[in-house]
Each structure stands twice: as structure tokens, then as C-alpha cells.
Motif scaffolding. Structure first.
Motif, short mmCIF file in Angstrom:
data_model
loop_
_atom_site.label_atom_id
_atom_site.label_comp_id
_atom_site.label_asym_id
_atom_site.label_seq_id
_atom_site.Cartn_x
_atom_site.Cartn_y
_atom_site.Cartn_z
N CYS A 248 0.80 -1.23 0.00
CA CYS A 248 0.00 0.00 0.00
C CYS A 248 0.83 1.28 0.00
N LEU A 249 2.14 1.18 0.28
CA LEU A 249 2.97 2.38 0.32
C LEU A 249 4.14 2.31 -0.67
N ILE A 250 5.00 1.31 -0.49
CA ILE A 250 6.24 1.28 -1.27
C ILE A 250 5.99 0.96 -2.73
N VAL A 251 5.18 -0.07 -3.00
CA VAL A 251 4.94 -0.45 -4.40
C VAL A 251 4.30 0.68 -5.20
N PRO A 252 3.21 1.31 -4.72
CA PRO A 252 2.67 2.43 -5.49
C PRO A 252 3.67 3.57 -5.67
N ALA A 253 4.47 3.85 -4.63
CA ALA A 253 5.45 4.92 -4.74
C ALA A 253 6.51 4.61 -5.79
N VAL A 254 6.99 3.36 -5.78
CA VAL A 254 8.00 2.97 -6.77
C VAL A 254 7.41 2.99 -8.17
N MET A 255 6.20 2.48 -8.33
CA MET A 255 5.56 2.49 -9.64
C MET A 255 5.35 3.92 -10.13
N ARG A 256 5.00 4.82 -9.23
CA ARG A 256 4.79 6.22 -9.61
C ARG A 256 6.10 6.86 -10.02
N LEU A 257 7.18 6.56 -9.32
CA LEU A 257 8.48 7.13 -9.66
C LEU A 257 9.01 6.57 -10.98
N LEU A 258 8.77 5.30 -11.23
CA LEU A 258 9.23 4.70 -12.47
C LEU A 258 8.45 5.21 -13.67
N GLY A 259 7.16 5.47 -13.47
CA GLY A 259 6.33 5.95 -14.57
C GLY A 259 6.25 4.94 -15.69
N ALA A 260 6.38 5.42 -16.93
CA ALA A 260 6.29 4.53 -18.10
C ALA A 260 7.47 3.56 -18.16
#
Length: 293
Positions: A248-260
């Protein structure tokens, strides 16, 4: 001792009596045919003490080989303590291979399903993070004696079982969350929107499922059996960290930072990998059901 006579058995008792860490020995106990004699040695430390483990290795590596070379007899160290140490050593020797095979195959399957190079690496690292944290908590509580627990060794099979169970649960949560994000990414090509929608659609389900498992696993801590306490605490902590902190925290944050870039796959590799999808033909709004695919 096997293939030895009475003189070899007596020499064994003498050698044991002069070994540091042994406080008493019994006279040789021969078998009915006289081919095997047994000498019982009583260590100064308890069976679960680290000193007893060191004593087993000392006997096998330093005390018995010279004695066997001198007498021609074969000497073996047995008993519950030695057997438990042999099992622990065997597990420790094979643990790296076990981890490498499980993590490698899981990463390969995620790469095929999501056609991404970074998502499998992220999933493997974060899954190992939750498992390492759980094993650390077990060590602090049961080996170091935090919170009033009796200090002692960790059961040898506990890390293996916790790794296998938690890694499977973590991968299930990962697939459930990322597959929903992947649906939105395929539909909109907007990485921020995909992460937001994926977390909104699956966060409650993941949290509810994890809460049930945490309660079940935490109930093992109430057992008087030390092994069940270790097992329950490790699983409860791992699921709590994985569902709340990681998914709920790290995975969404990493996915958001990685973007496309999260969905990047080298072209040569993309041509060789088969195309496999988790989404249903009519998916697009509700997301995949848990366990589908």
C-alpha cells in the motif's frame, strides 16, 4: 564408535574426558556382538546452547580424526543434539539455492506476464525485504530474548517455511495489485492514473485479506509450543509489513516514480517471450478477481 575393540573404546573415553566442554563420560557400552561400542558424553552446556553446537564440531573436526588415525577405529558423533545440528547445517547449505530458484522462477513468470524487466526485480527485492524483516523480528524476540521471551536458538526449518509461505503470499498480493495497474496502463497509457486506480481498486481487498491472515497467524503466538510461537510471529509480522507497508505504500510509490519505465522490456527479449495475460477479455473497469489467471 564402530569397528573398534575395547582398547579403542577406552581411548575414546580418555580423549573425551580431556576435551573442554565435557564434564562426564560413561564407560564403553558394547553391543551384543561387540562390533560397536557407545560412550555417552555429557556437555557442560545445555542442548540448545551455542557451546554445545561448537562442541559437536570440535569433536568431529579436531578430537576424533587423530584418534581414528591412531587406533584404526571409526568414531561417530550421534544423539539428538548432533542430529539437530546436522539438520541445521544441511538447511543452511541448501538455503541459497532454494532462494535463488524460487526468486528466479517467480521473476521470470512476472516478466512473461507483465512484459517488464523492472517489475519482477522490484517484486523480488520487496518480497525479500518483508521476509528478512520477519526473520529479524523472530531473532530479536526468541534468540535475543526481547519482550520477556526465553532466549534460545531458532528452529532450523522456520526460515525455510516462512520464506516459502510469505513469498507465495507476497507474490499473490503483487500480482493482484500490479495486474490492476497494468490494465489501466494498457487502457490509458497514463502511469500516474494507472497507479492511482490500481491501488484504489485493490487496496481494500489486500488489506482485508491480510488482516484475516494476521489474526490467524498471531493466534499461534498464544500456543505454549515455542516452535509454533516462532512460526506464528514470523508469518504475522511478514504479512503485516507486506500488506500495509510494501503493497500500500512502497509499491505504489515505486511504480509512480518509475512511470512509463516500469513497463520497459528490451526489444530482443520482448520478441522471444511468449505473450501471456492475466486480464479477462471483458476487463477494463472492475479489475481481475483474486486468484484469476
Amino acid at each position: 564408535m564402530s569397528r573398534g575393540d575395547a582398547a579403542a573404546a577406552r581411548e575414546l573415553r580418555t580423549a573425551l574426558a580431556h576435551t573442554d566442554g565435557i564434564v562426564a563420560t560413561t564407560p564403553p557400552l558394547p553391543s551384543e556382538d561387540g562390533a560397536v561400542s557407545t560412550v555417552l558424553a555429557f556437555p557442560a552446556t545445555s542442548p540448545q546452547d551455542e557451546g554445545t553446537t561448537d562442541l559437536v564440531h570440535t569433536l568431529r573436526d579436531r578430537v576424533l580424526p587423530p584418534l581414528a588415525a591412531r587406533t584404526g577405529a571409526e568414531y561417530l558423533v550421534g544423539g539428538p543434539t548432533a542430529a539437530a545440528q546436522d539438520f541445521a547445517d544441511s538447511v543452511a547449505d541448501r538455503m541459497p539455492l532454494f532462494v535463488a530458484v524460487v526468486v528466479g522462477l517467480s521473476a521470470l513468470l512476472l516478466m512473461v506476464v507483465f512484459r517488464s524487466l523492472l517489475i519482477p526485480l522490484k517484486a523480488a527485492l520487496l518480497n525479500l525485504l518483508s521476509i528478512a524483516a520477519a526473520l529479524g523480528v523472530i531473532t530479536l524476540v526468541f534468540q535475543e530474548g526481547w519482550f520477556g521471551a526465553q532466549p534460545g536458538p531458532i528452529e532450523a526449518f522456520i526460515p525455510v517455511m516462512i520464506f516459502a509461505i510469505v513469498f507465495g503470499l507476497s507474490m499473490d498480493y503483487e500480482v493482484f495489485l500490479v495486474s490492476r495497474i497494468h490494465e489501466e496502463w494498457e487502457r490509458t497509457r497514463d502511469p500516474s492514473h494507472a497507479v492511482r486506480e490500481g491501488l484504489a481498486a485493490t487496496g481494500k481487498v489486500i488489506t482485508a485479506a491480510a488482516a484475516i491472515m494476521i489474526v490467524v497467524f498471531a493466534a499461534f503466538v498464544l500456543s505454549p509450543d515455542r516452535m509454533l510461537q516462532q512460526f506464528g510471529l514470523g508469518l504475522a509480522v511478514a504479512v503485516l509489513l507486506d500488506a500495509v507497508v510494501i503493497r500500500c505504500l512502497i509499491v505504489p510509490a515505486v511504480m509512480r516514480l518509475l512511470g512509463a519505465r516500469a513497463w520497459w522490456l528490451p526489444a530482443p527479449l520482448a520478441r522471444r517471450l511468449p505473450k501471456v495475460g492475466l486480464e479477462r477479455p471483458d476487463a477494463g473497469r472492475g479489475g481481475p478477481e483474486p486468484g484469476s489467471g
